[in-house]
Write an enzyme that holds these catalytic residues in place. Structure first.
Site, PDB file in Angstrom:
ATOM      1  N   SER A 178      43.564  33.073  39.082  1.00  0.00           N
ATOM      2  CA  SER A 178      43.445  33.944  40.245  1.00  0.00           C
ATOM      3  C   SER A 178      43.950  33.213  41.499  1.00  0.00           C
ATOM      4  O   SER A 178      45.005  32.571  41.429  1.00  0.00           O
ATOM      5  CB  SER A 178      41.994  34.398  40.388  1.00  0.00           C
ATOM      6  OG  SER A 178      41.907  35.557  41.190  1.00  0.00           O
ATOM      7  N   ASP A 237      45.423  43.178  33.337  1.00  0.00           N
ATOM      8  CA  ASP A 237      44.934  42.684  34.626  1.00  0.00           C
ATOM      9  C   ASP A 237      45.740  43.295  35.765  1.00  0.00           C
ATOM     10  O   ASP A 237      46.953  43.134  35.823  1.00  0.00           O
ATOM     11  CB  ASP A 237      45.089  41.157  34.635  1.00  0.00           C
ATOM     12  CG  ASP A 237      44.621  40.522  35.933  1.00  0.00           C
ATOM     13  OD1 ASP A 237      43.906  41.203  36.702  1.00  0.00           O
ATOM     14  OD2 ASP A 237      44.965  39.346  36.161  1.00  0.00           O
ATOM     15  N   HIS A 289      41.853  39.527  33.465  1.00  0.00           N
ATOM     16  CA  HIS A 289      42.056  38.486  34.474  1.00  0.00           C
ATOM     17  C   HIS A 289      41.790  37.081  33.926  1.00  0.00           C
ATOM     18  O   HIS A 289      40.684  36.785  33.512  1.00  0.00           O
ATOM     19  CB  HIS A 289      41.140  38.787  35.664  1.00  0.00           C
ATOM     20  CG  HIS A 289      41.594  38.165  36.960  1.00  0.00           C
ATOM     21  ND1 HIS A 289      42.895  38.203  37.396  1.00  0.00           N
ATOM     22  CD2 HIS A 289      40.900  37.501  37.924  1.00  0.00           C
ATOM     23  CE1 HIS A 289      42.983  37.595  38.570  1.00  0.00           C
ATOM     24  NE2 HIS A 289      41.797  37.150  38.921  1.00  0.00           N
TER      25      HIS A 289
END
Lengths: 391, 391
Positions: free
Chosen positions: A74, A325, A350
């Site tokens: 991320s 994602d 994710h």
């Protein structure tokens, strides 16, 4: 990292980003005003990591002269990629998992993110995304009736009574919940943002099979669906529409970052996605930032400093993405060169690849992890090759 | 640049470094205290250049989609190299002329710089460097006699009378003059730091052929030699030992930079060089910085952020150096890779290659310039090659 570290004889180091957790430069005052928040930038965070690596090499026995790999998911994946770009002398490579380095300026159309969220719900149950698309009108109509607001408050088990100005926040809270569910749509029970069953979007969609019922029945089903996210543990007593994730992710400071450097343009149109139409409005965004923090965003700085799509002169970065994602839309999903490689995981949400391996990992995930480790081994052996050659 | 620009159809842009010239972020207050000087860093200067390039590409007709090359000499050459390292998406390459990127921390022995200065004087006249080496003792002895201080004041034509605490400053002023002369030891009359004849060190050394005369005669010769530098134009009325160069080079702010980021360790031993022995004393250096600016230096930051000797993963940088230039000691004088190349000019002083071409340019200089232009043309053609290939 835990699974692979021993095999690679690695030291694992988790660096905490400044202004998060306990890393507060001014203690309690760190969030006081823009003056105290002024040292919260991605460049400063990368500089911290550079200092940390040099410090560890100086002080940890045996660490000097060893190759270092940056790993993150991320925003942490974005930082890993940027770190390799800016400090290639300190890390031999980077694994940037679900790193949306292209979710800036106009590098990616602003609607892609919510389109991927929608696609996840569309594929996870018959009429699921249609039900959500229709739910907004239902909420709007109910909120306009005299008894609608207390009814919505009761139906959603809210902790505090809704008034008419809260309706947009209610819908934002619901939207963000669908986004979060898409992000954590893992193939096994997990506890990343919330404790959830395997394939939680599928579970959610079991409640959303009929878009064409009455407004109140549709909204009751929406509540059941949300409840999968908010009360899988059965311990929640009421819902707070100011909270979508557990409190520890530092969302407050993240808000400051998204008002200064990290400007991520999002939009919806209700056609390609299941959300109410909303354009990307930088002016309003900027005004909101000014109201909240006394600062205005610089939306083109990130591409100026980190290169946007012109990153082909760098090397040794793995960009991994899961097709499920929503952040994959702003990620690098095609190889840019022999050493800037994309690893795509069709069944992945994710940064699934950074999670510990399980018995139920799909083969595409196992393959992705083995490709990643192969690249890391290559970087390490290249490092020692170059190292030995030097005088 | 002027000679080559038309041939390469180039737009020449001279960017002024923040805090120099007219680029004062707080106007008159810019130098007031460490708080106002806080935005004076090399990283901020590079960021300015990045913003400037993007601004020009947006606003100058025809500039968009054109390759850019960073060019600089001395600190400007260091910045050119660093800019290519940190912003490879904005410039296709950099010419870093006389850029001492390795004059930091322990990358280069601290004595090399003054050793090169000494070598220039040794080669420029019989007994020249010996005369200078012996002159320090002569000055010391004279300054200890009753009549010595006024005699030295008169002999050096100083604007203000020396007292005994000024002797170190006098010797520093003389040392710095020898350094400057080595830097501008050009093969033709020039006016870089001062108006000077061709091969000024040779002219200076004509006065310094006998180290073994009396202290007063030796010092009188030193004055004659200094006079080549300070009064070649014949217009100087007296010498000010606080000034070695013309006033416009912003030496005041440079002092701040050398007290924060740009820590250049120098030392002498009187054996390998013609100066009084002086060790590199970081502690004293730091205390002086604290007294003057209220800041302390971070001597390892530059190598942390710009990589020190570990820069092989970068590309398209020409490091040019003149063998006569003391700064070449901290420069890159050997190829690091196919695209990180060294260009050495045996007869060259400080960034001679960046000066306009003249009829008296030595062949090695002409060759250096043609090699530099050949590399630039290659970068440009590679740029268009890659550019066309992109979707």
């Amino acid at each position: 990292m835990w699974d692979v570290a021993e095999k690679l004889k690695a030291l694992l180091v988790f660096a905490e980003h400044r202004y998060y957790g306990d890393s507060l430069p001014f203690g309690e005052d760190s969030f006081k005003d823009a003056k105290h928040l002024n040292f919260l930038t991605s460049e400063q965070a990368l500089a911290d990591f550079a200092e940390l690596i040099r410090h560890l090499k100086r002080t940890v026995p045996g660490a000097d002269g060893q190759p270092v790999i940056a790993i993150g998911g991320s925003y942490g994946g974005v930082l890993a990629a940027w770190f390799r770009m800016k400090y290639p002398h300190l890390v031999v490579g980077a694994l940037a998992a679900s790193a949306p380095i292209w979710q800036f300026e106009e590098l990616t159309p602003c609607g892609v993110f919510m389109k991927i969220v929608t696609e996840d719900f569309r594929k996870s149950g018959t009429k699921c995304s249609e039900s959500i698309l229709r739910s907004w009108g239902a909420i709007n109509r109910l909120s306009n009736t005299g008894s609608g607001l207390p009814w919505l408050t009761r139906t959603f088990h809210l902790c505090t009574s809704l008034n008419s100005e809260d309706i947009q926040r209610l819908k934002d809270w619901i939207s963000e919940t669908w986004v979060n569910l898409a992000m954590v749509n893992y193939p096994y029970p997990a506890n990343f943002l919330k404790p959830l069953p395997s394939w939680p979007v599928k579970v959610v969609c079991q409640y959303l099979t009929n878009p064409y019922m009455s407004d109140s029945l549709l909204v009751q089903n929406i509540y059941q669906a949300l409840n999968v996210y908010y009360n899988y543990s059965g311990e929640s007593r009421c819902n707070n529409i100011s909270e979508t994730t557990i409190g520890t992710l530092g969302s407050r400071v993240w808000g400051y970052q998204t008002c200064t450097e990290i400007i991520l343009p999002f939009c919806t149109n209700g056609i390609d996605d299941m959300f109410e139409p909303r354009a990307w409005d930088l002016e309003k965004y900027s005004d909101d930032c000014y109201k909240q923090w006394g600062v205005r965003p610089r939306p083109s700085w990130i591409t100026t400093v980190y290169g946007g799509k012109e990153i082909h002169s760098h090397s040794n970065i793995i960009f991994s993405n899961g097709d499920l994602d929503p952040w994959s839309g702003g990620g690098v999903t095609e190889d840019l060169s022999d050493t800037l490689v994309a690893v795509n995981i069709p069944e992945g949400a994710h940064h699934l690849d950074l999670r510990s391996s399980t018995d139920t990992d799909p083969p595409s995930l196992q393959l992705a992890r083995s490709v990643e480790v192969r690249h890391m081994k290559q970087w390490i052996s290249d490092f020692y090759g170059n190292y030995r050659k030097q005088p």
